[in-house]
Design a protein around this motif. Structure first.
Motif, PDB file in Angstrom:
ATOM      1  N   ALA B 101       0.849  -1.068   0.026  1.00 34.78           N
ATOM      2  CA  ALA B 101      -0.504   0.267  -0.241  1.00 34.78           C
ATOM      3  C   ALA B 101       1.029   1.044  -0.369  1.00 34.78           C
ATOM      4  CB  ALA B 101      -1.122  -0.392   1.163  1.00 34.78           C
ATOM      5  N   ILE B 102       0.427   2.321  -0.994  1.00 32.94           N
ATOM      6  CA  ILE B 102       1.289   3.044  -1.509  1.00 32.94           C
ATOM      7  C   ILE B 102       0.893   4.604  -1.394  1.00 32.94           C
ATOM      8  CG2 ILE B 102       1.861   2.683  -3.166  1.00 32.94           C
ATOM      9  CD1 ILE B 102       4.893   4.033  -2.870  1.00 32.94           C
ATOM     10  N   GLY B 103       0.829   5.275  -0.332  1.00 27.85           N
ATOM     11  CA  GLY B 103       1.015   6.930  -1.320  1.00 27.85           C
ATOM     12  C   GLY B 103       1.708   8.298  -1.210  1.00 27.85           C
ATOM     13  N   PHE B 104       1.629   9.241  -2.151  1.00 27.17           N
ATOM     14  CA  PHE B 104       2.068  10.494  -2.141  1.00 27.17           C
ATOM     15  C   PHE B 104       1.328  11.333  -2.343  1.00 27.17           C
ATOM     16  CE2 PHE B 104       2.628   7.660  -6.265  1.00 27.17           C
ATOM     17  CZ  PHE B 104       3.021   8.360  -7.337  1.00 27.17           C
ATOM     18  N   ASP B 105       2.191  12.722  -1.971  1.00 24.16           N
ATOM     19  CA  ASP B 105       1.076  13.672  -2.793  1.00 24.16           C
ATOM     20  C   ASP B 105       2.399  14.443  -2.771  1.00 24.16           C
ATOM     21  OD1 ASP B 105      -0.671  14.764  -4.068  1.00 24.16           O
ATOM     22  OD2 ASP B 105      -2.318  13.449  -2.396  1.00 24.16           O
ATOM     23  N   LYS B 106       1.965  15.651  -3.467  1.00 25.51           N
ATOM     24  CA  LYS B 106       2.553  17.649  -3.783  1.00 25.51           C
ATOM     25  C   LYS B 106       1.729  18.266  -3.967  1.00 25.51           C
ATOM     26  CE  LYS B 106       7.321  19.050  -5.855  1.00 25.51           C
ATOM     27  NZ  LYS B 106       7.727  18.742  -4.873  1.00 25.51           N
ATOM     28  N   HIS B 107       1.416  19.030  -2.952  1.00 26.22           N
ATOM     29  CA  HIS B 107       0.184  19.696  -3.105  1.00 26.22           C
ATOM     30  C   HIS B 107       1.007  21.620  -3.886  1.00 26.22           C
ATOM     31  CE1 HIS B 107      -2.403  16.816  -2.081  1.00 26.22           C
ATOM     32  NE2 HIS B 107      -1.993  16.981  -0.797  1.00 26.22           N
ATOM     33  N   GLU B 108       0.625  22.293  -3.832  1.00 28.05           N
ATOM     34  CA  GLU B 108       0.532  23.656  -3.956  1.00 28.05           C
ATOM     35  C   GLU B 108       0.457  24.312  -2.479  1.00 28.05           C
ATOM     36  OE1 GLU B 108      -1.074  26.276  -7.011  1.00 28.05           O
ATOM     37  OE2 GLU B 108      -3.390  25.485  -5.625  1.00 28.05           O
ATOM     38  N   ARG B 109       1.299  25.713  -2.249  1.00 27.68           N
ATOM     39  CA  ARG B 109       1.122  26.492  -1.325  1.00 27.68           C
ATOM     40  C   ARG B 109      -0.429  26.976  -0.913  1.00 27.68           C
ATOM     41  NH1 ARG B 109       5.921  27.207   1.264  1.00 27.68           N
ATOM     42  NH2 ARG B 109       7.337  26.399  -0.613  1.00 27.68           N
ATOM     43  N   GLY B 110      -0.515  26.886   0.060  1.00 24.65           N
ATOM     44  CA  GLY B 110      -1.772  27.926   0.517  1.00 24.65           C
ATOM     45  C   GLY B 110      -3.276  26.792   0.538  1.00 24.65           C
ATOM     46  N   ALA B 111      -4.609  26.739   0.987  1.00 24.74           N
ATOM     47  CA  ALA B 111      -5.306  26.047   1.906  1.00 24.74           C
ATOM     48  C   ALA B 111      -5.654  25.507   0.107  1.00 24.74           C
ATOM     49  CB  ALA B 111      -6.520  26.719   1.779  1.00 24.74           C
ATOM     50  N   PHE B 112      -6.468  23.908  -0.123  1.00 24.44           N
ATOM     51  CA  PHE B 112      -6.627  23.307  -0.819  1.00 24.44           C
ATOM     52  C   PHE B 112      -7.156  23.703  -2.129  1.00 24.44           C
ATOM     53  CE2 PHE B 112      -5.678  19.383   2.228  1.00 24.44           C
ATOM     54  CZ  PHE B 112      -4.253  19.644   1.316  1.00 24.44           C
ATOM     55  N   ARG B 113      -7.172  23.657  -2.733  1.00 18.73           N
ATOM     56  CA  ARG B 113      -7.886  24.941  -4.305  1.00 18.73           C
ATOM     57  C   ARG B 113      -8.974  23.093  -4.625  1.00 18.73           C
ATOM     58  NH1 ARG B 113      -6.872  29.170  -8.003  1.00 18.73           N
ATOM     59  NH2 ARG B 113      -4.655  29.071  -7.676  1.00 18.73           N
ATOM     60  N   VAL B 114     -10.210  24.182  -4.532  1.00 20.46           N
ATOM     61  CA  VAL B 114     -11.513  23.545  -5.041  1.00 20.46           C
ATOM     62  C   VAL B 114     -12.128  23.733  -5.815  1.00 20.46           C
ATOM     63  CG1 VAL B 114     -14.272  23.153  -3.268  1.00 20.46           C
ATOM     64  CG2 VAL B 114     -12.009  23.184  -1.931  1.00 20.46           C
ATOM     65  N   ASP B 115     -12.540  22.988  -6.783  1.00 23.13           N
ATOM     66  CA  ASP B 115     -13.449  22.627  -7.724  1.00 23.13           C
ATOM     67  C   ASP B 115     -14.804  22.454  -7.890  1.00 23.13           C
ATOM     68  OD1 ASP B 115     -14.639  22.866 -10.485  1.00 23.13           O
ATOM     69  OD2 ASP B 115     -13.945  20.750 -10.757  1.00 23.13           O
ATOM     70  N   PRO B 116     -15.575  23.612  -7.625  1.00 22.73           N
ATOM     71  CA  PRO B 116     -17.120  23.617  -6.762  1.00 22.73           C
ATOM     72  C   PRO B 116     -17.774  22.552  -7.584  1.00 22.73           C
ATOM     73  CG  PRO B 116     -16.532  26.189  -6.610  1.00 22.73           C
ATOM     74  CD  PRO B 116     -14.827  24.875  -7.243  1.00 22.73           C
ATOM     75  N   LYS B 117     -17.709  23.005  -9.311  1.00 15.87           N
ATOM     76  CA  LYS B 117     -18.399  21.865  -9.736  1.00 15.87           C
ATOM     77  C   LYS B 117     -17.866  20.972 -10.401  1.00 15.87           C
ATOM     78  CE  LYS B 117     -20.051  24.732 -14.125  1.00 15.87           C
ATOM     79  NZ  LYS B 117     -19.151  25.260 -15.787  1.00 15.87           N
ATOM     80  N   GLY B 118     -16.994  20.552 -10.176  1.00 17.71           N
ATOM     81  CA  GLY B 118     -16.858  19.428 -10.304  1.00 17.71           C
ATOM     82  C   GLY B 118     -16.933  18.358  -8.596  1.00 17.71           C
ATOM     83  N   GLY B 119     -17.321  19.182  -8.019  1.00 16.42           N
ATOM     84  CA  GLY B 119     -17.764  18.568  -7.075  1.00 16.42           C
ATOM     85  C   GLY B 119     -19.268  18.394  -6.013  1.00 16.42           C
ATOM     86  N   GLY B 120     -20.083  19.598  -7.585  1.00 10.74           N
ATOM     87  CA  GLY B 120     -21.727  18.843  -7.650  1.00 10.74           C
ATOM     88  C   GLY B 120     -22.115  19.725  -6.598  1.00 10.74           C
ATOM     89  N   LEU B 121     -21.350  20.951  -6.842  1.00  6.07           N
ATOM     90  CA  LEU B 121     -22.170  22.230  -5.673  1.00  6.07           C
ATOM     91  C   LEU B 121     -22.566  23.641  -6.506  1.00  6.07           C
ATOM     92  CD1 LEU B 121     -18.906  21.862  -3.362  1.00  6.07           C
ATOM     93  CD2 LEU B 121     -20.981  21.114  -2.389  1.00  6.07           C
TER      94      LEU B 121
END
Lengths: 154, 381
Positions: B101-121
């Motif tokens: 089981a493996i996981g990795f990531d690399k996020h940009e700085r600041g709060a998570f950027r959210v895609d409201p449309k993709g999230g059905g919002l």
């Protein structure tokens, strides 16, 4: 579709709602629109095609109450990322704004921006009232959105 | 059938300029193989996830094209937990003996950027400035503090503890003590939560090798740690979750409560049997609520526990001994696995400066996140 308050369009030509079907518009007495399940009675906001509680598709669009109480709140303290944010401010003139859930009696709690003179006065349980007003200007039109405002500021 | 964890690997969390998320994952995978004295070609399968650093299975070109079954997992903040659960089920089903089981990531700085449309919002939700995860955390703990009489002191104590634990973890991002007053006076982000109450999106990688417990000796000499229960649950109607445009008038139990109950049932033990725990601390309020939602104390008891130091390394129930999300940051794909990694380290007695005393026997991990899901593991040695 719920019955809309009959209002002449006069004076509203230059306005558009921020999203279709979110609230009655144009109207002198706008209301948020929600769905009510005809099988179990559960109310949601905004309108959706099925009931999240019992999965029924027998839902009807209703107008929600205009007044309620603040159930919880926070203050957005930093300038949100653009996109998705599309507010009227720049990072330079940004002022922290309130967000909360307003409990509409017997219906549902709705999430809303809070319009207030003084965010430090926000308290759980305070009376709030719906307000629809210009949020931003886009393509020469006033884009209208909904807010709740402390009743004692009206 | 019991499932054993026989190899642990981690790439330090935080910011590693010039190193991609995938490369950090590869580092963790190689470290896990080395820990178990195994080769990549020994593995029959892998479940891996990353939210912002590309497809996890891209790492096979670095690790070696051995033909193993590699499934990409994408499940919000529970991506790492879900990769682990998938690996657990793959072995429990009898189909495979050993995998990763493996996981990795690399996020940009600041709060998570959210895609409201993709999230059905709807796009409007982002336009008006409500598609921000910190607001949810602020609103949830605001109500919780009101309902259970918890003060800001509790929020500050959690942060001080977690940063202090981070100084004892060489893989942590923030290895600096942050004094109480600095936490308490830091910038207000989303009332009542301040800058040092929050974790930040970050980078990192974490990997572990799992096998059938009865075959562990065939694969490695390493002393195994056993996965006694794994449970992932999503929200019920009426629970208060991130990006809810409306909420029911009647509250339902949070997904954490369900995942916790299911895991304790599977393991056949109770909260009182747990010696060390990792609880999702996206911010201070989350750790406080999760202490009770996971059954370790009553709602409202948390402040007393914190003042007595009950969740410190030498307390009754040490929580987030590696510094948690606050000191490590949150690379989504790796974060849930980091929690399990730390518990396995503690159960092996390899915690060094942050080792929980008296040889802990049973440990607990809990991840929670968008859009309202929770993953719980119970481990023993």
């Amino acid at each position: 579709m719920a019955e809309q308050t009959s209002t002449p369009n006069y004076g509203y030509e230059n306005t558009v709602p921020i999203a279709e079907g979110l609230f009655t518009w144009p109207s002198n007495d706008p209301r948020l629109l929600g769905s009510q399940c005809q099988d179990c009675g559960v109310v949601t906001f905004p309108v959706q095609s099925g009931c999240p509680a019992c999965s029924s598709t027998n839902v009807e669009t209703i107008e929600l109450e205009r007044e309620g109480t603040l159930w919880t709140w926070t203050i957005q303290g930093f300038y949100p990322q653009r996109p998705p944010y599309d507010g009227p401010e720049t990072p330079e003139n940004f002022k922290p704004f309130g967000v909360g859930y307003i409990e509409l009696p017997g219906q549902v709690r709705v999430q809303s921006r809070i319009k207030t003179e003084d965010v430090s006065k926000l308290r759980i349980g305070m009376s709030m009232k719906l307000l629809v007003e210009q949020y931003i200007e886009r393509d020469g039109k006033q884009v209208m959105s909904y807010f709740f405002q402390p009743s004692d500021e009206l | 059938m019991d499932v054993a964890i026989i190899g642990l690997g981690i790439h330090p969390f935080g910011r590693t300029p010039g190193k991609s998320g995938r490369e950090q994952g590869v580092h963790a995978a190689r470290a896990a193989l080395k820990d178990a004295s195994m080769a990549w070609s020994d593995l029959e399968f892998a479940y891996g996830g990353s939210a912002a650093a590309g497809a996890a299975d891209a790492m096979v070109k670095d690790m070696g094209l051995t033909g193993l079954q590699f499934v990409n997992v994408s499940n919000g903040c529970a991506t790492g937990g879900s990769a682990l659960q998938s690996a657990y089920m793959a072995i429990q089903s009898g189909m495979f003996d050993v995998g990763m089981a493996i996981g990795f990531d690399k996020h940009e700085r600041g709060a998570f950027r959210v895609d409201p449309k993709g999230g059905g919002l709807g796009k409007w939700y982002g336009d008006v400035g409500m598609a921000l995860t910190p607001q949810f955390f602020g609103m949830k703990i605001q109500r919780y503090m009101h309902d259970y009489g918890i003060s800001e002191d509790a929020l500050n104590l959690v942060a001080v503890k977690n940063y202090a634990n981070g100084t004892k973890n060489p893989n942590a991002w923030r290895q600096q003590v942050i004094p109480y007053d600095e936490v308490a006076n830091s910038m207000m982000v989303c009332h009542p939560l301040r800058k040092f109450h929050f974790c930040s999106p970050a980078e990192g990688g974490c990997a572990m090798i799992l096998c059938r417990a009865d075959k562990a000796k065939q694969f490695t000499d390493k002393k195994p740690v056993f996965l006694k229960a794994v449970s992932v649950k999503t929200r019920l109607f009426g629970s208060f979750e991130v990006f809810s445009q409306s909420q029911a008038l009647d509250r339902a139990d949070a997904p954490t409560v369900q995942a916790s109950k299911a895991a304790f049932e599977q393991a056949g033990i109770g909260p009182e049997d747990i010696d060390v725990a990792q609880l999702q601390d996206t911010e201070s309020g989350a750790e406080i609520m999760h202490m009770a939602e996971n059954g370790f104390c009553q709602h409202g008891e948390q402040e007393k526990w914190l003042r007595e130091g009950q969740t410190s390394i030498d307390g009754k129930l040490p929580v987030n001994t590696d510094g948690g999300c606050m000191a490590n940051g949150e690379p989504i794909g790796a974060s849930g696995l980091r929690q399990v990694h730390e518990i396995a380290i503690q159960l092996r007695g390899e915690g060094g400066a942050r080792q929980v005393p008296n040889s802990p026997k049973a440990g607990y991990t809990h991840v929670y996140g968008a859009p309202g899901l929770s993953g719980v593991c119970i481990l023993s040695n």
